[in-house]
Design an enzyme around this catalytic site. Structure first.
Site, mmCIF file in Angstrom:
data_model
loop_
_atom_site.group_PDB
_atom_site.id
_atom_site.type_symbol
_atom_site.label_atom_id
_atom_site.label_comp_id
_atom_site.label_asym_id
_atom_site.label_seq_id
_atom_site.Cartn_x
_atom_site.Cartn_y
_atom_site.Cartn_z
ATOM 1 C CG HIS A 269 -1.941 0.981 1.341
ATOM 2 N ND1 HIS A 269 -1.699 2.292 1.713
ATOM 3 C CD2 HIS A 269 -3.287 0.903 1.128
ATOM 4 C CE1 HIS A 269 -2.835 2.953 1.729
ATOM 5 N NE2 HIS A 269 -3.815 2.147 1.373
ATOM 6 C CG ASP B 84 0.306 -2.581 6.383
ATOM 7 O OD1 ASP B 84 -0.666 -2.793 7.139
ATOM 8 O OD2 ASP B 84 0.224 -1.884 5.363
ATOM 9 C CD GLN C 20 -6.738 -4.538 3.656
ATOM 10 O OE1 GLN C 20 -7.673 -5.334 3.610
ATOM 11 N NE2 GLN C 20 -6.919 -3.225 3.669
ATOM 12 C CE LYS D 249 -7.928 -0.900 6.421
ATOM 13 N NZ LYS D 249 -8.312 -0.486 5.068
ATOM 14 C CB CYS E 281 -3.694 3.280 -1.641
ATOM 15 S SG CYS E 281 -4.750 4.709 -1.394
#
Length: 408
Positions: A125, A202, A205, A228, A366
């Protein structure tokens, strides 16, 4: 029918927004990778905070302040337990994943020099590309990229070739927001540590679908966003190993992050407050803890199994549409299907689906380097959660067929 132990219809009743109509049609919400929906149980916690004990934390002796402080710190402990973090003070509340990444990137400025190298993956991202580019501009370090193949999988042989004694930092997403690929972060972390590099993952997600054990992973930093995971926007978590958090300088200056201030010198507070300047999103932090309670009550194993079945069913049904191509066909992936139809711009498909009450995301998500890799302007992205149904997948497929017939 899909096989699941979850009572999906009962779960759906927890989400008031799923009862609304869009453009005269029942809402089919398939944009969960951008943000998940919020259950009534979490909404009630938000309302209760503002109704009963809205006050600033850590700074007051009065009852409301103490109640708010206790609830906020209990939420921190819930996050610690959920992610299996050794100490609650290794949990830094942030405004979200991007905040956490920038905190680490800024903190490492004093640790890098010309000739050092940092590594990111090709499927990041923008929030996990731009901060590292800025870090390299400040320090003279070089940015290296782990390439990926046409299936949307990282080429691990090339990653191992990139690693050397100049590698200081490695950054990778746990799950690609654009492709759904689950990256082999255990191998990425282990290989990086062998050359002495730190690793930030990260988890934005991944965390809604996978319950990571951060001590078992031995990762140095891991960051997520509450929105999320059935929580509110504007709040997230950065985990950092104690040794790294003690080394990093404060990211922002202000109240709460200090031990003592004079005009001659300031000393900083202990962890985690060193990185939590100013009044935080108190209600958001408390609601984040409530969202974790909600998802853990349902059970992450059951969530993962159901979402896998739903994604496989959606994949099979979408592939019956002539000219449709799915981007991201990794062996290990979760809950995201990005696709295009030959000769049709993704935006046009998304617009027609919206008229049918179906919410998907269109564009580059993104993640422009991924779109450049495939030589496309963007994709239609349908992303699923445990409250979605087989009937909603059928509505998506019917809607995409209708869009194709209208646009070709």
């Amino acid at each position: 029918m899909l096989q699941t132990t979850l009572d999906i219809q009962t779960i759906r009743k927890d989400f008031p927004i799923l009862n609304r109509e869009v453009n005269g049609q029942p809402l089919v919400y398939l944009d969960n990778a951008a943000t998940s929906q919020t259950p009534q149980q979490v909404i009630d916690v938000i309302v209760d905070y503002y109704h009963r004990y809205n006050a600033n934390i850590h700074r007051g002796v009065h009852t409301l302040s103490q109640e708010a402080t206790d609830a906020y710190e209990v939420a921190r402990q819930k996050i610690q337990k959920h992610f299996n973090i050794a100490h609650s003070y290794e949990v830094i509340f942030t405004s979200g994943t991007t905040h956490g990444i920038n905190l680490v990137a800024t903190g490492f400025t004093s640790f890098l020099k010309n000739g050092d190298e940092v590594i990111v993956s090709a499927m990041e991202h923008h929030s996990n590309i731009v901060p590292w580019q800025m870090l390299c501009e400040r320090t003279g370090a070089t940015l290296k990229v782990i390439p990926m193949n046409l299936n949307g999988e990282l080429i691990m042989e090339e990653y191992h070739k990139l690693l050397n004694d100049r590698t200081k930092l490695v950054f990778c997403n746990h799950v690609s927001n654009a492709l759904g690929t689950i990256n082999p972060i255990e191998k990425i972390i282990d290989a990086a540590h062998k050359v002495g590099a730190a690793v930030l993952i990260d988890g934005a997600q991944a965390a809604a679908h996978i319950k990571p054990d951060l001590q078992a992973l031995d990762v140095d930093f891991y960051t997520v966003s509450a929105h999320k995971m059935c929580g509110p926007t504007g709040v997230g978590m950065l985990y950092g190993k104690e040794k790294w958090l003690n080394k990093l300088p404060p990211y922002q200056g202000g109240g709460e992050m200090i031990a003592e201030v004079t005009f001659e010198k300031t000393t900083y507070a202990d962890l985690p407050h060193k990185f939590e300047a100013g009044t935080p999103n108190i209600c958001g932090g408390i609601a984040f803890g409530a969202a974790l309670d909600y998802m853990n009550h349902i059970g992450f194993e059951a969530i993962a199994q159901y979402e896998e079945e739903l994604m496989q069913y959606a994949t099979e049904q979408l592939l019956t549409i002539e000219g449709l191509r799915i981007y991201g066909t990794a062996k290990h992936k979760t809950s995201v299907i990005s696709f295009n139809i030959d000769g049709i711009h993704p935006y046009d498909i998304g617009t027609i689906l919206d008229k049918l009450g179906i919410a998907v995301r269109t564009g580059h998500h993104c993640a422009q380097p991924i779109m450049d890799f495939y030589k496309i302007p963007g994709t239609v992205r349908a992303s699923f959660s445990f409250y979605n149904t087989q009937e909603e997948v059928d509505a998506l497929v019917k809607g995409v067929k209708r869009a194709r017939n209208m646009l070709l």
